[in-house]
Write a protein that holds these residues in place. Structure first.
Motif, PDB file in Angstrom:
ATOM      1  N   HIS A   4      12.206   7.412  -0.538  1.00 23.61           N
ATOM      2  CA  HIS A   4      12.960   6.176  -0.783  1.00 23.61           C
ATOM      3  C   HIS A   4      13.337   5.515   0.544  1.00 23.61           C
ATOM      4  N   ARG A   5      13.784   6.324   1.479  1.00 32.01           N
ATOM      5  CA  ARG A   5      14.206   5.776   2.772  1.00 32.01           C
ATOM      6  C   ARG A   5      13.039   5.123   3.497  1.00 32.01           C
ATOM      7  N   VAL A   6      11.887   5.791   3.475  1.00 31.94           N
ATOM      8  CA  VAL A   6      10.714   5.226   4.158  1.00 31.94           C
ATOM      9  C   VAL A   6      10.323   3.892   3.532  1.00 31.94           C
ATOM     10  N   VAL A   7      10.200   3.876   2.206  1.00 32.45           N
ATOM     11  CA  VAL A   7       9.787   2.649   1.529  1.00 32.45           C
ATOM     12  C   VAL A   7      10.858   1.564   1.691  1.00 32.45           C
ATOM     13  N   GLY A   8      12.116   1.969   1.687  1.00 34.66           N
ATOM     14  CA  GLY A   8      13.189   1.008   1.932  1.00 34.66           C
ATOM     15  C   GLY A   8      13.073   0.367   3.300  1.00 34.66           C
ATOM     16  N   ARG A   9      12.729   1.170   4.292  1.00 35.34           N
ATOM     17  CA  ARG A   9      12.545   0.643   5.642  1.00 35.34           C
ATOM     18  C   ARG A   9      11.335  -0.305   5.682  1.00 35.34           C
ATOM     19  N   LEU A  10      10.266   0.066   5.019  1.00 35.36           N
ATOM     20  CA  LEU A  10       9.086  -0.816   4.975  1.00 35.36           C
ATOM     21  C   LEU A  10       9.437  -2.161   4.356  1.00 35.36           C
ATOM     22  N   GLY A  11      10.210  -2.121   3.270  1.00 36.30           N
ATOM     23  CA  GLY A  11      10.624  -3.355   2.624  1.00 36.30           C
ATOM     24  C   GLY A  11      11.489  -4.211   3.529  1.00 36.30           C
ATOM     25  N   SER A  12      12.377  -3.577   4.268  1.00 41.44           N
ATOM     26  CA  SER A  12      13.273  -4.308   5.163  1.00 41.44           C
ATOM     27  C   SER A  12      12.512  -4.936   6.328  1.00 41.44           C
ATOM     28  N   LEU A  13      11.559  -4.201   6.876  1.00 40.05           N
ATOM     29  CA  LEU A  13      10.764  -4.725   7.977  1.00 40.05           C
ATOM     30  C   LEU A  13       9.915  -5.916   7.533  1.00 40.05           C
TER      31      LEU A  13
ATOM     32  N   LEU B 139       4.242   3.757   7.682  1.00 38.75           N
ATOM     33  CA  LEU B 139       3.527   3.865   6.411  1.00 38.75           C
ATOM     34  C   LEU B 139       3.024   5.284   6.154  1.00 38.75           C
ATOM     35  N   PHE B 140       2.582   5.973   7.201  1.00 37.31           N
ATOM     36  CA  PHE B 140       1.983   7.301   7.018  1.00 37.31           C
ATOM     37  C   PHE B 140       3.014   8.368   6.658  1.00 37.31           C
ATOM     38  N   GLU B 141       4.294   8.045   6.794  1.00 35.84           N
ATOM     39  CA  GLU B 141       5.328   9.004   6.417  1.00 35.84           C
ATOM     40  C   GLU B 141       5.498   9.118   4.908  1.00 35.84           C
ATOM     41  N   VAL B 142       4.869   8.259   4.139  1.00 36.21           N
ATOM     42  CA  VAL B 142       5.020   8.360   2.682  1.00 36.21           C
ATOM     43  C   VAL B 142       4.074   9.390   2.080  1.00 36.21           C
TER      44      VAL B 142
ATOM     45  N   ARG C  46      -6.054   0.556   9.218  1.00 40.59           N
ATOM     46  CA  ARG C  46      -6.467  -0.801   9.562  1.00 40.59           C
ATOM     47  C   ARG C  46      -5.258  -1.716   9.763  1.00 40.59           C
ATOM     48  N   HIS C  47      -4.160  -1.416   9.078  1.00 39.34           N
ATOM     49  CA  HIS C  47      -2.983  -2.271   9.236  1.00 39.34           C
ATOM     50  C   HIS C  47      -2.430  -2.175  10.656  1.00 39.34           C
ATOM     51  N   TRP C  48      -2.344  -0.942  11.195  1.00 39.43           N
ATOM     52  CA  TRP C  48      -1.862  -0.792  12.567  1.00 39.43           C
ATOM     53  C   TRP C  48      -2.868  -1.391  13.546  1.00 39.43           C
ATOM     54  N   ARG C  49      -4.145  -1.087  13.351  1.00 37.94           N
ATOM     55  CA  ARG C  49      -5.168  -1.587  14.274  1.00 37.94           C
ATOM     56  C   ARG C  49      -5.171  -3.118  14.302  1.00 37.94           C
ATOM     57  N   ASN C  50      -5.106  -3.721  13.132  1.00 37.18           N
ATOM     58  CA  ASN C  50      -5.125  -5.181  13.078  1.00 37.18           C
ATOM     59  C   ASN C  50      -3.873  -5.774  13.712  1.00 37.18           C
ATOM     60  N   ALA C  51      -2.712  -5.179  13.431  1.00 42.00           N
ATOM     61  CA  ALA C  51      -1.471  -5.666  14.020  1.00 42.00           C
ATOM     62  C   ALA C  51      -1.487  -5.511  15.535  1.00 42.00           C
TER      63      ALA C  51
ATOM     64  N   ASP D 233       0.819  -1.208   0.000  1.00 42.67           N
ATOM     65  CA  ASP D 233       0.000   0.000   0.000  1.00 42.67           C
ATOM     66  C   ASP D 233       0.852   1.257   0.000  1.00 42.67           C
ATOM     67  N   GLY D 234       2.014   1.198   0.651  1.00 42.24           N
ATOM     68  CA  GLY D 234       2.924   2.341   0.612  1.00 42.24           C
ATOM     69  C   GLY D 234       3.433   2.611  -0.781  1.00 42.24           C
ATOM     70  N   VAL D 235       3.821   1.555  -1.490  1.00 43.83           N
ATOM     71  CA  VAL D 235       4.317   1.707  -2.863  1.00 43.83           C
ATOM     72  C   VAL D 235       3.204   2.223  -3.775  1.00 43.83           C
ATOM     73  N   GLU D 236       2.010   1.652  -3.657  1.00 41.89           N
ATOM     74  CA  GLU D 236       0.895   2.094  -4.497  1.00 41.89           C
ATOM     75  C   GLU D 236       0.547   3.552  -4.234  1.00 41.89           C
ATOM     76  N   PHE D 237       0.584   3.944  -2.973  1.00 41.30           N
ATOM     77  CA  PHE D 237       0.269   5.325  -2.622  1.00 41.30           C
ATOM     78  C   PHE D 237       1.271   6.277  -3.258  1.00 41.30           C
ATOM     79  N   VAL D 238       2.553   5.982  -3.125  1.00 39.02           N
ATOM     80  CA  VAL D 238       3.596   6.870  -3.652  1.00 39.02           C
ATOM     81  C   VAL D 238       3.556   6.917  -5.172  1.00 39.02           C
ATOM     82  N   GLN D 239       3.403   5.800  -5.817  1.00 47.07           N
ATOM     83  CA  GLN D 239       3.417   5.767  -7.275  1.00 47.07           C
ATOM     84  C   GLN D 239       2.262   6.538  -7.900  1.00 47.07           C
ATOM     85  N   GLY D 240       1.187   6.712  -7.142  1.00 46.02           N
ATOM     86  CA  GLY D 240       0.044   7.444  -7.673  1.00 46.02           C
ATOM     87  C   GLY D 240       0.047   8.919  -7.349  1.00 46.02           C
ATOM     88  N   ARG D 241       1.103   9.417  -6.711  1.00 46.58           N
ATOM     89  CA  ARG D 241       1.142  10.806  -6.268  1.00 46.58           C
ATOM     90  C   ARG D 241       2.006  11.663  -7.188  1.00 46.58           C
TER      91      ARG D 241
END
Length: 428
Positions: free
Chosen positions: A278-287, A344-347, A361-366, A251-259
């Motif tokens: 890039h740094r934010v999405v890189g961190r998301l990928g690593s996590l 995620l919200f930093e993107v 919902r991702h944070w709430r569910n987690a 969802d982070g990648v989709e959000f950024v690519q559409g902006r």
């Protein structure tokens, strides 16, 4: 038992459309609090709910690592789904561990045909005893079930309910048809996440049950035998969390690519070219990678112990080691996925908080999944193990006990509040 299974590639191809369809409806279900009945039906019809059932019973006979890889993908599509079938999955593992061939034949065959099992084993906070009772019917071939359970996850979607109850002699587990007269299932789960798991109340009012559907009997004083179930149930949660991390990255990648705008500067820079993004999405990928790798490691350990049990080469130390490994992974995966769901919200700034997107919902569910099992208690158990060699729940583990049991907490009635190892470590 037959252990051959399809390849990973074949399994991914088989379920690709199922995951896609479930994922496409996830946001709308969340927005409307629409129960995932259609999605669960797809899992049943596709054979997903029989993946671990051996081939000779009509299932796919996949390994534990294969199962958890697929469960992670399902969690990415909709994290409610792995939890909905969590008790069902544990029921299959219990049958695979059991020496009761008749029970395996009876229930694994039904599961291979698409039937599923929900759980009614947990009491509300504050309850001090097992509130569901079993009494004799006038016909000795039947018993009558009365009482109430909460946190009965998956029961609204299942054909059968595994109920923790007690009679005058012992505690027991009894399987009840979910559509039997006197069974009432309510979607009154009010958690802020995992809203569609239907983890609410199930009531039993003089439910007439064939006596041969009593699955097991046990006494609270009897020791629990060695079992993979505690680690298995925890790994279901970990796979679900890893799936959420994958969904956050997606969802982070989709959000950024559409902006077309970054940090309030319209039309002057593309977010996808911004090094901070890039740094934010890189961190998301690593996590996401880390969470998935830890699930893979625990699943591999579970498989090793499972295979050792089949060949009668397993030891108590093997069971202890896999429990510790699952507990250690829990500590890291929880923190990493919650970090990802927040990061995620930093993107996208404020626009990422739109309720139309429901990225929260991702944070709430987690967060709700992270609350099911006592992470701090298990962290202490890990420390005690490393410092003093004390195995988790050591006083409940015996290497060669014939009992299928242990209740962990007792109320004033003398009957178990929590479940035996039929549902050890389930949380909800």
């Amino acid at each position: 038992m037959t252990t051959s299974a399809p390849s990973d590639a074949a399994l991914y191809a088989r379920f690709a459309e199922v995951f896609k369809h479930i994922g496409e409806g996830a946001l709308a279900r969340e927005q409307n609090r629409e129960l995932a009945s259609d999605a669960v039906r797809q899992l049943k019809d596709s054979g997903f709910t029989a993946l671990r059932v051996p081939r000779e019973y009509g299932g796919s006979g996949v390994s534990l690592p294969q199962y958890f890889r697929l469960l992670t993908r399902l969690g990415e599509a909709d994290s409610n789904l792995p939890q909905i079938i969590r008790a069902h999955s544990g029921f299959i593992e219990q049958r695979l561990e059991s020496d009761d061939a008749a029970a395996r034949d009876r229930w694994l065959g039904r599961i291979a045909k698409g039937e599923t099992i929900g759980a009614a084993t947990s009491e509300r906070i504050g309850s001090t005893h097992n509130s569901v009772t079993v009494i004799s019917d006038k016909d000795p071939a039947y018993v009558l079930l009365n009482g109430e359970k909460y946190y009965s996850t998956g029961t609204l979607y299942s054909e059968w309910i595994n109920v923790a109850a007690h009679d005058t002699q012992s505690d027991l587990h009894v399987l009840v048809r979910s559509d039997a007269p006197g069974v009432a299932r309510h979607d009154d789960w009010d958690g802020f996440g995992q809203r569609l798991t239907a983890s609410g109340t199930t009531r039993f009012d003089n439910v007439r049950v064939p006596a041969d559907q009593i699955l097991s009997r046990y006494k609270a004083s009897e020791p629990r035998r060695n079992s993979l179930l505690t680690a298995f149930y925890q790994t279901v949660h970990l796979a679900t969390l890893a799936g959420i991390a994958r969904a956050v990255l997606r969802d982070g990648v989709e959000f950024v690519q559409g902006r077309t705008r970054t940090f309030g500067v319209a039309g002057q820079s593309s977010p996808r070219d911004n090094p901070l993004v890039h740094r934010v999405v890189g961190r998301l990928g690593s996590l996401a990678y880390s969470a998935e790798a830890l699930v893979e490691a625990v699943a591999a350990a579970l498989e090793r112990v499972h295979q050792a049990r089949i060949t009668d080469a397993v030891t108590t130390a093997d069971y202890v080691a896999v429990d510790i490994q699952a507990y250690q992974a829990q500590q890291i995966v929880l923190e990493q996925v919650l970090e990802a769901a927040t990061l995620l919200f930093e993107v996208g700034g404020a626009s990422a908080t739109s309720e139309a997107r429901r990225l929260d919902r991702h944070w709430r569910n987690a967060r709700v999944i992270a609350s099911h099992n006592p992470a701090i208690q298990r962290e202490a158990a890990v420390g005690n193990y490393h410092l003093n060699g004390t195995a988790p729940n050591e006083r409940f583990s015996l290497a060669h006990s014939p009992a299928d049991n242990v209740a962990k907490t007792h109320g004033s009635s003398g009957h178990a509040v929590t479940q035996n190892d039929e549902f050890a470590g389930t949380g909800r």
